[in-house]
Design an enzyme around this catalytic site. Structure first.
Site, PDB file in Angstrom:
ATOM      1  CB  SER A   1      81.770  77.307  69.833  1.00 51.94           C
ATOM      2  OG  SER A   1      83.065  76.784  69.887  1.00 51.94           O
TER       3      SER A   1
ATOM      4  CG  ASP B   1      85.216  80.256  69.902  1.00 54.62           C
ATOM      5  OD1 ASP B   1      86.410  79.898  69.981  1.00 54.62           O
ATOM      6  OD2 ASP B   1      84.345  79.537  69.380  1.00 54.62           O
TER       7      ASP B   1
END
Length: 563
Positions: free
Chosen positions: A88, A318
């Site tokens: 992330s 993401d």
């Protein structure tokens, strides 16, 4: 001259990275907009979206579409600077800065991994902060800025927008930067990370500050606010107490209402943080319900954008997570199973695995079957009950802790929550390949009032280019980086400077610069410096990197000394 060459080389590197992007997937012309809303369902694989859609449809047969469906326009290939499977921190960092980075890096230039690098990396810039799209919107365009999340506020994705660190786990460093960034609206979790000194900063700057205070958040009339719920992350949407905890939908609506009071426009990032957490846990009902909570927030953003006519909305995860699938090897003839066979049990769960684990932790052994039957619609069989009793953190187990053993049902972490997640998976037709991230492309959806949207397969750094074009920033991020994050050795070259260690253990160092009778003190992760005993506020934060013993700060500070 040296600095000009460095800046030009940075821009050239930026162009080299982006040059393959200039293809049909990027619109030739992007009409500028007043507002940008970026919505990130963290760790959401395409199959997770399908699972949520089927979950909704099974419960409500007439609701066959999600809010995002009319706006789906492509996919995004997302990765780290040296690894196809992204984390992330570096993946959202790339959306924000245009530069993929290493695992754990928050809007920070990557360290080269040699032949493993997937993009060109300048070794001399390792660990240095990179200006983000949020910072550029605020500093260069005067936009209001906001973050809405369901994780703790200094977690990787919100940090990527507004902070800089080579480690996503340095929450104290990140939280301080986020407070000193002068963000206009921050809504989410993490009261534990907003230390008293940071609360004092917010109070002194006129923010409305609400900690576990839903009514206060709802009734506050001011423009600038922080509202946090829970010591760390917020509960899953399926588990939350609706009288105490707001939904992501409500927080998104409130943030838009506050930010839209500005004539200059705004940038808002909204994260459905815990789709990722549920995927890590292999909790199928957590994935489905968290994504649907995020989709309801998307509906709010789309509704505002359509009415406003000056707002672009981009929805993009993401990275993928867990390899979740509808159908699994252990279920025979699953391609012939009806919707009832596949989804009925999934839709019966009344709490996520984490939510049921929390309830079980306080439930005596003789009451377990009643609780499980109420929440799941079935009772535990003998093997499942044995697995529960062997969970290390089930305090009411009749088996003494020293005699407990790991069983098949309590793999991964051996936690009560993990046991429940494995139980949920066992009783459904939903499968998983891993408890970690995955490298498949992720969904892209977008709304633009003039329909100049990215289409087809987009690479992560190309999405940053699209965001910048929406605010007419062009290729200005590298220029802004050079302007606000210059090494102190360059900014104060020829002057007397030193880095003084903190007086107490754990205290951060301070940069001291002297020239004649003038003296400047700069502390890490603040937007205030002291010059000749007078506080001066900056438009950006000062970043300190202990690995290189370097402060990164604005070049304009040199002018304070008359140069």
């Amino acid at each position: 001259m040296k600095r000009i060459k460095q800046t030009l080389s940075t821009i050239l590197l930026f162009i080299i990275v982006l040059s393959p992007a200039l293809y049909a997937g990027q619109p030739r012309e992007v009409k500028p907009v007043r507002n940008v809303i970026l919505m990130i369902p963290d760790g959401t694989s395409l199959s997770a979206v399908s699972l949520a859609r089927w979950y909704q449809r099974y419960l409500n047969p007439d609701r066959r579409h999600l809010a995002i469906d009319p706006y789906i326009c492509g996919t995004v290939l997302t990765y780290s600077s040296d690894a196809p499977i992204g984390d992330s921190a570096p993946t959202t960092s790339c959306y924000m800065t245009g530069m993929p980075s290493n695992t754990g890096f928050v809007s920070t230039y990557p360290v080269s991994s040699g032949d493993a690098d997937l993009i060109p990396v300048d070794k001399a810039r390792a660990y240095s902060p990179l200006a983000t799209f949020l910072e550029a919107a605020k500093i260069m365009k005067g936009k209001k800025t906001g973050l809405v999340v369901t994780c703790h506020f200094p977690h990787a994705t919100p940090a990527d927008c507004s902070a800089h660190s080579y480690s996503r786990k340095k929450y104290d460093w990140i939280a301080a930067q986020m407070v000193h960034q002068n963000l206009d609206v921050v809504l989410g979790g993490g009261t534990h990370y907003l230390h008293p000194e940071l609360q004092s900063v917010l109070n002194s700057r006129g923010y409305g500050l609400f900690l576990d205070d839903l009514n206060g958040m709802r009734t506050y009339a001011g423009d600038r606010m922080w509202a946090l719920f829970g010591k760390r992350e917020m509960p899953y949407d399926l588990d939350r107490d609706t009288t105490q905890i707001p939904s992501l939908e409500e927080m998104t609506r409130l943030a838009i209402e506050k930010l839209n009071r500005s004539e200059e426009g705004f940038f808002l990032m909204v994260e459905g943080s815990k789709v990722d957490w549920a995927a890590h846990a292999n909790d199928p009902v957590g994935i489905a319900t968290e994504y649907l909570a995020f989709d309801r927030a998307c509906a709010v953003a789309f509704d505002f954008a359509r009415r406003d006519g000056q707002t672009a909305v981009i929805i993009v995860p993401d990275h993928g997570n867990s390899g979740v699938s509808i159908g699994k090897q252990s279920v025979k003839d699953y391609d012939k199973r009806s919707a009832k066979d596949l989804f009925d049990q999934l839709c019966r769960f009344r709490l996520t695995a984490d939510g049921l684990a929390g309830r079980l932790a306080d439930t005596p052994a003789d009451k377990v079957q009643g609780l499980v039957s109420n929440i799941c619609g079935f009772e535990l069989d003998a093997k499942e009950l044995e697995a529960l009793y062997n969970c290390p953190d089930y305090n009411h187990s009749p088996i003494p802790k020293e005699q407990r053993r790991q069983t098949e049902e309590s793999l991964y972490s051996g936690s009560l929550s993990t046991f429940i997640a494995s139980l949920y998976t066992k009783h459904t037709s939903i499968g998983f390949t891993t408890h970690g991230h995955t490298a498949e492309e992720v969904l892209l959806a977008a709304y633009h009032p003039q329909d100049t949207r990215p289409m087809g397969m987009v690479i992560n750094y190309e999405l940053n280019d699209y965001l910048c074009r929406l605010f007419e920033l062009g290729s200005q991020l590298p220029v802004l980086t050079d302007k606000i994050f210059a090494p102190h050795t360059e900014v104060f070259q020829g002057m007397s400077y030193s880095i003084k260690d903190g007086k107490k253990e754990g205290e951060l160092p301070v940069l001291e610069v002297k020239k004649g009778s003038h003296r400047l003190l700069a502390s890490p992760f603040s937007n205030t410096v002291i010059f000749n005993k007078k506080a001066i506020d900056l438009s950006s934060v000062v970043v300190y990197v202990d690995k290189t013993k370097t402060f990164y700060l604005p070049r304009e500070l040199r002018s304070l000394f008359g140069e």
